[in-house]
Design an enzyme around this catalytic site. Sequence first.
Site, mmCIF file in Angstrom:
data_model
loop_
_atom_site.group_PDB
_atom_site.id
_atom_site.type_symbol
_atom_site.label_atom_id
_atom_site.label_comp_id
_atom_site.label_asym_id
_atom_site.label_seq_id
_atom_site.Cartn_x
_atom_site.Cartn_y
_atom_site.Cartn_z
ATOM 1 C CG ASN A 179 -5.798 2.035 0.868
ATOM 2 O OD1 ASN A 179 -6.278 2.256 1.975
ATOM 3 N ND2 ASN A 179 -5.112 2.967 0.209
ATOM 4 C CB ALA A 189 7.821 0.694 -9.433
ATOM 5 C CG ASP A 248 -7.428 7.186 -10.076
ATOM 6 O OD1 ASP A 248 -8.285 7.914 -9.564
ATOM 7 O OD2 ASP A 248 -6.222 7.267 -9.813
ATOM 8 C CB THR A 263 -2.566 1.473 -9.196
ATOM 9 O OG1 THR A 263 -2.274 2.106 -7.951
ATOM 10 C CG2 THR A 263 -1.289 1.306 -9.979
ATOM 11 C CD GLU A 299 -8.117 4.743 0.695
ATOM 12 O OE1 GLU A 299 -7.535 5.710 0.171
ATOM 13 O OE2 GLU A 299 -8.517 3.748 0.048
ATOM 14 C CB SER A 339 -3.443 -3.001 -1.804
ATOM 15 O OG SER A 339 -3.604 -1.711 -1.257
#
Length: 285
Positions: free
Chosen positions: A123, A201, A208, A206, A126, A160
């Site tokens: 992401n 939410a 994985d 997700t 990271e 993301s």
Amino acid sequence: LQVLGFEVDTVNSVQFSNHTGYAHWKGQVLNSDELHELYEGLKLNEVNRYDYVLTGYTRDTSFLAMVVDIVQELKQQNSNLVYVCDPVMGDKWNGEGSMYVPEDLLPVYRDKVVPVADIITPNQFEAELLTGRKIHTEKDALEVMDMLHAMGPETVVITSSDLQAPLGNNYLIALGSHRKTKADGTKMTQRIRMESPKVDAVFVGTGDLFAAMLLAWTHKHPNNLKVACEKTVSAMQHVLQRTIKSAKAQAGEGNKPNSAQLELRMVQSKKDIENPEIIVKATVL
């Protein structure tokens, strides 16, 4: 992966009662000696020939170092082996990044794991950790992906980010970059941006799901990152929309769904995983 036709030998890096998004969890963490023992068993039977290795959540540096040794050995067995690594280290909440694995994993990922990986799915947080560079704009993100390519991987997908989406605040941006060396030695890079609707939410798993489906769709579309990512992200959307709809129905009007109600509806989404209707299109940059 199994639904998409892959034969999978699974090694559970942890065996927990439930995922760590719940208030409580109990169970065991596999250590590097135990991982090595399992791998030795595969080797003794001469079944250690794989097309892909996929790794995700790990909490221990020696375990991670053992993964690198195994991947290198498997690549000697099959030079075409593709190692897909989801470098799970942390995320951003309300704009602030924090690690949810021990900090001593970062140098192992950066110096040992990423150099042997072929596809990585960090992401934004990271990707920033691995390169030591902050991402404020899309241009920054493309440069960070170039830095990651230079470390080894041919395919980098930032799953993301908190970048502003052209479609508006209700969309989440993912970016992908695939660099390949042509027969004449020249390098070619394909870059894409995807904008998918935000779902209000907190889901667990997700990342994985994303890494597994990206493995499958890049296998089926090896030189078309655009299509592979469209199928991956569209399937994710189908799963998340089905999950939130079901969770809200279980929670009842006006109540916030809990961790159990927000478990990803994987089985119910089998058809969407096998053949996702493309609902998120990628823009070629």
